[in-house]
Design an enzyme around this catalytic site. Structure first.
Site, PDB file in Angstrom:
ATOM      1  N   PHE A 150       0.865  -1.179   0.000  1.00 25.05           N
ATOM      2  CA  PHE A 150       0.000   0.000   0.000  1.00 25.05           C
ATOM      3  C   PHE A 150       0.899   1.225   0.000  1.00 25.05           C
ATOM      4  O   PHE A 150       1.794   1.354   0.842  1.00 25.05           O
ATOM      5  CB  PHE A 150      -0.920   0.035   1.218  1.00 25.05           C
ATOM      6  N   ASP A 257       9.820   2.833   0.237  1.00 25.65           N
ATOM      7  CA  ASP A 257       8.701   3.450   0.944  1.00 25.65           C
ATOM      8  C   ASP A 257       8.856   3.112   2.428  1.00 25.65           C
ATOM      9  O   ASP A 257       8.590   1.993   2.857  1.00 25.65           O
ATOM     10  CB  ASP A 257       7.379   2.905   0.388  1.00 25.65           C
ATOM     11  N   LYS A 286       4.532   9.755   8.935  1.00 16.42           N
ATOM     12  CA  LYS A 286       4.134   9.124  10.193  1.00 16.42           C
ATOM     13  C   LYS A 286       5.116   9.359  11.340  1.00 16.42           C
ATOM     14  O   LYS A 286       5.074  10.348  12.038  1.00 16.42           O
ATOM     15  CB  LYS A 286       3.879   7.634   9.954  1.00 16.42           C
TER      16      LYS A 286
END
Length: 459
Positions: A150, A257, A286
């Site tokens: 994702f 990522d 994050k």
């Protein structure tokens, strides 16, 4: 002992008003709008949050694996307040101390050849920009990404995503091709050992590169450790180095990522540090500031920076390097260094999560496998261990199956905020959670898994 967190005075009427206003005015992402009622959270401290009735919950989700420092870390909160008093906003064409200091600290954590940072406000935007840079740098258009991944919800980010959240908006964007990454428990290559899985996954990736036309491929995009999308698929030793070699051989950029696993989550500052592999571009978000103010970005390799020394880079945003967000990143990174948070996450993985989850797996037939490192783990649930049939099938990924909702409720009723996706229950508490609270959370999961065991299909 567990840290005792005292919630503010219960206020049921206020909580009821919050839920009513939410139902009337919030269009909520990723869920069916009709009938959804969220848990209204009134406050939080450390690894705990509480609702308006005063019920306390141990946060084993870190709020979408964001709050690496937990809730209300005093140093980060103080930095945001101090920056607000000094300067709340500055446009990207100017500079300010918070922005430059955040970029310097982030670059110092990255490999030597990655020295520049483009700030964005979300991980999806970071992915969009990293891909744009790779395409412009190489003059190629195609992107390779893995299934069980994702990468975000914006246009390009969702198109390169591999998991079922892509399906409803998949318009088969030109220039995206996918491959199978290593996943030994459900090996697409019929492997029996990590070494076989590594070799066969790399051979498969090279076949995809050749068949797609190596000279058309700008970048391979990989979640270094696929998080909740893939179920914490820790790559076998040698895999990331092998991908790096393939990219070098064919002139392809390698984008890692690290949006979910960066900044201490795996017990290293970046997950790729476990394997000492150098990417060309790194996306982050994050954990960089524990999510207290939206912040994300791309760490850019020097060779890619050189491409734009004589021409402008066509991208950016109004809030790139927002002072409040950057000040919180400076405080968060500094606090993590001073408090040994990264080392603590590694210790938790080796001494608490790994051993205890192995014991839990032995007790529950519905647990097919546990895997992870640091403060990110997955409990893969099955209906049958022999067939490895998924506990929740992929046929209807847009809603939680009834038995998944029961497990979610079983966790909540035991005062635990779970991180549940498809057939996996993830263990992703704050990286600085105490050992006592970590043990307590695992004990509550152990109890809740009785719900999953009820769905087990006997031989």
């Amino acid at each position: 002992m567990s840290v005792v967190v005292k919630p503010s005075a219960p206020d049921s009427d206020r909580g009821r008003n919050v839920i009513e206003d939410d139902s009337a005015h919030i269009f909520r992402p990723w869920v069916i709008q009709g009938g959804f009622q969220p848990l209204a959270i009134a406050g939080g401290e450390g690894s705990w949050v509480w609702d308006y009735q005063g019920n306390r919950f141990l946060d084993f989700s870190s709020q979408l694996v964001v709050a690496n420092l937990g809730h209300g870390h005093p140093k980060v909160v103080a930095a945001i307040k101090a920056q607000a008093d000094e300067l709340c906003l500055i446009a990207p064409m100017f500079t300010t101390e918070a922005r430059t200091e955040a970029a310097r600290l982030i670059a110092e954590l990255a490999p030597e050849t990655l020295n520049r940072v483009l700030f964005t406000t979300s991980g999806s935007e970071a992915i969009e920009n990293a891909i744009r840079m790779a395409r412009l740098h190489t003059g190629r258009h195609k992107i390779l990404s893995a299934y069980n991944s994702f990468h975000g919800s914006t246009n390009t980010a969702i198109q390169i995503t591999g998991d079922p959240r892509r399906w409803s908006t998949d318009t088969a964007t030109a220039g995206v091709a996918r491959f199978f990454g290593p996943y030994l428990y459900r090996s697409p290559f019929h492997s029996e050992t990590p070494e076989q899985e590594c070799a066969r996954a790399l051979a498969h990736l090279e076949q995809v590169i050749v068949q797609e036309g190596a000279k058309t491929i700008a970048a391979v995009v990989l979640e270094t450790v696929p998080g909740t999308s893939g179920g914490v698929l820790v790559p076998p030793d040698g895999y990331l180095a092998g991908v790096r070699d393939l990219c070098d051989r064919y002139g392809i950029m390698l984008i890692f990522d690290e949006i979910m696993v960066g900044f201490g989550r795996t017990g290293r500052w970046f997950a790729f540090d476990h394997w000492d592999v150098r990417p060309d571009l790194v996306t982050f978000a994050k954990g960089v500031n524990s999510g207290y103010v939206p912040l994300a970005g791309v760490i850019v390799g020097d060779h890619i920076v050189d491409t734009f020394r004589q021409r402008p880079y066509p991208g950016g945003g109004t809030y790139s390097g927002h002072p409040l967000a950057c000040a919180s990143a400076v405080a968060a990174i500094t606090a993590m260094k001073e408090e040994g948070v990264v080392e603590h996450a590694a210790w938790l993985g080796e001494n608490v999560f790994g051993p205890r989850l192995a014991e839990i797996a032995e007790r529950h037939p519905s647990v097919g496998e546990v895997r992870g490192l640091g403060a990110i783990w997955a409990i893969e649930l099955v209906r049958n261990r022999s067939t490895r049939r998924m506990w929740v099938d992929y046929e209807n990924p847009d809603r939680l199956a009834p038995h998944a909702m029961q497990l979610f409720g079983a966790c909540l009723s035991r005062g635990l905020l779970p991180n549940l996706y498809l057939n996996r229950l993830h263990v992703t508490p704050p990286c600085n959670i105490s050992a006592a609270d970590a043990e307590e959370g695992l004990a509550r999961i152990d109890q809740a898994l009785a719900v999953a065991d009820q769905q087990y299909e006997q031989e």
